[in-house]
Write an enzyme that holds these catalytic residues in place. Structure first.
Site, mmCIF file in Angstrom:
data_model
loop_
_atom_site.group_PDB
_atom_site.id
_atom_site.type_symbol
_atom_site.label_atom_id
_atom_site.label_comp_id
_atom_site.label_asym_id
_atom_site.label_seq_id
_atom_site.Cartn_x
_atom_site.Cartn_y
_atom_site.Cartn_z
ATOM 1 C CG HIS A 80 134.433 139.720 -144.916
ATOM 2 N ND1 HIS A 80 134.435 138.421 -144.485
ATOM 3 C CD2 HIS A 80 133.781 140.430 -143.953
ATOM 4 C CE1 HIS A 80 133.818 138.342 -143.312
ATOM 5 N NE2 HIS A 80 133.416 139.551 -142.977
ATOM 6 C CE1 TYR A 207 137.060 128.932 -148.312
ATOM 7 C CE2 TYR A 207 137.547 131.138 -147.487
ATOM 8 C CZ TYR A 207 136.758 130.276 -148.233
ATOM 9 O OH TYR A 207 135.645 130.776 -148.883
ATOM 10 N N PRO A 298 131.383 124.068 -152.756
ATOM 11 C CG PRO A 298 130.541 123.653 -150.622
ATOM 12 C CD PRO A 298 130.801 122.992 -151.934
ATOM 13 C CE LYS A 302 134.444 132.448 -157.302
ATOM 14 N NZ LYS A 302 134.332 133.849 -156.960
ATOM 15 C CE1 TYR A 390 136.701 132.785 -151.189
ATOM 16 C CE2 TYR A 390 136.284 135.125 -150.828
ATOM 17 C CZ TYR A 390 136.109 133.807 -150.450
ATOM 18 O OH TYR A 390 135.354 133.499 -149.351
#
Length: 402
Positions: A80, A207, A298, A302, A390
């Site tokens: 991704h 998200y 979460p 990580k 990220y």
């Protein structure tokens, strides 16, 4: 081999826990001729089916490739190059490679990483004992520590040079440190996570911030979706029917021209949201790694990645020590690992507070939250910071392990 025979009476490194941290550490050491015994309290089926993270940051991908453990990941995993932030009825894409100099993430479930590492250990004939309950870690402050454990109804003692506790929050490893400083935070919401046999309704993770609560659309493969809903910590699974789950997901993801496709839900669980760090991560010859030392909410993806970073750092330090007698890496392990841990705790807490709906927040706080979301997507600097965290920080010690 995974074996039902007693482990040797002596090994160089005794590893407690056969999650991704323990298995990866054993694999990294084994590639350089450092023998290790892995002791796992659960059976193999449980370990291979335990649902956890599914996002591998660039550093974790690089470690698995360098260790020869990425063949199936590279074949079946989903690279991704971005994530989507969705709020106020609009969609905003964060382009990871463009903002990080080429880094990306890989969607590949923890269950599959574990299966791959177990298979490699079995092929190598290296000892991995399931249903081996560790009873005590003794002599951690000496040069000859020991691990006492029960396996097949009998007690055994494993002498070693080093004990690596990769046995999670509830394991004996952290409890064996004589003194630790604990830092923790509990959030006023939980996550309802579901697995569904339906192709993902998106190409990249979504998200979503919504007045009714946060939602996340992820995936395990091109045919299996992984989705999450922010729920009340007091909620039970019996209060969330399939129909209610899909209706709530559709509401929180709502966007003109986009549609969520429902499907059969095959697994569901509710997970509390918390942050936890235990310092230090070392006492004498006992070293902690992964959830034994730290837990992150979460939202930042990580948990597994921090565990991989811990054991990569520890493996490099052990390799130096066994080759040259240089203990500087071992002495620095806790401080170096914790520097990365706290960076991840910060990022995970930031993502959590930015995206979730706080049930106690007043209208002023709610407006500030929207302002932060808008700044994150409108500011190149803020978008870059999110993307860098990220996709993950580089792991400088990988070259030592190739």
């Amino acid at each position: 081999m995974t074996t039902s025979s007693p482990a040797p009476a002596r090994t160089r490194v005794a590893i407690i826990g056969a999650g991704p941290a323990g298995l990866l550490l054993g694999h990294l050491l084994g590639r350089h001729g450092i023998d290790a015994v892995i002791l796992e309290s659960r059976d193999r089926a449980y370990v291979e089916q335990r649902q956890r993270a599914g996002i591998l940051e660039q550093g974790t991908v690089d470690v698995l490739r360098a260790a020869g453990a990425a063949e199936r990941m590279d074949r079946e995993g989903l690279r991704h190059d971005g994530i989507e932030l969705r709020f106020d009825g609009r969609s905003h894409r964060i382009d990871l490679p463009a903002l990080t100099g080429g880094r990306s993430v890989m969607v590949y479930a923890q269950t599959e990483v574990v299966k791959d590492l177990i298979a490699l250990r079995s092929e190598a004939g290296a000892p991995l004992l399931f249903e081996a309950e560790v009873l005590a870690v003794e002599g951690a402050d000496t040069t000859a520590p020991r691990v006492r454990y029960r396996h097949q109804g009998r007690e055994h003692t494993l002498a070693c040079d080093i004990v690596a506790a990769c046995d999670g929050f509830h394991g004996i490893g952290r409890r064996s440190l004589p003194a630790a400083h604990v830092f923790e935070r509990t959030y006023p919401f939980s996550w309802l996570g579901v697995l569904a046999d339906v192709p993902p309704s998106c190409d990249e993770l979504i998200y979503a911030h919504h007045p009714r609560g946060f939602a996340l659309h992820s995936m395990r493969s091109s045919t299996v979706s992984r989705l999450y809903l922010q729920v009340d910590p007091e909620d039970g699974l019996d209060t969330w029917s399939d129909a209610r789950i899909w209706d709530e997901l559709a509401t929180r993801f709502a966007l003109d021209g986009w549609e969520l496709t429902p499907g059969p839900i095959t697994d569901r669980s509710i997970t509390p949201m918390r942050s936890f760090v235990s310092e230090p991560m070392r006492h004498g010859r006992l070293f902690l790694a992964g959830d034994a030392a730290h837990i992150v909410p979460p939202t930042g993806a990580k948990g597994l990645n921090l565990a991989a970073a811990d054991v990569t750092l520890l493996a490099a330090a052990l390799l130096r020590w066994y080759r040259t007698g240089d203990e500087t890496g071992l002495d620095a392990y806790s401080d170096e690992a914790l520097e990365r841990v706290w960076r991840a705790e910060y990022f995970s807490s930031l993502m959590t507070s930015m995206l979730h709906t706080d049930p106690t927040a007043d209208p002023f706080a709610q407006r500030l939250q929207l302002a932060q979301l808008r700044h994150t997507v409108d500011s190149a600097a803020a978008s870059t910071s999110l993307a860098e965290n990220y996709a993950g920080l580089p792991l400088p010690c990988i070259d030592e392990l190739t």
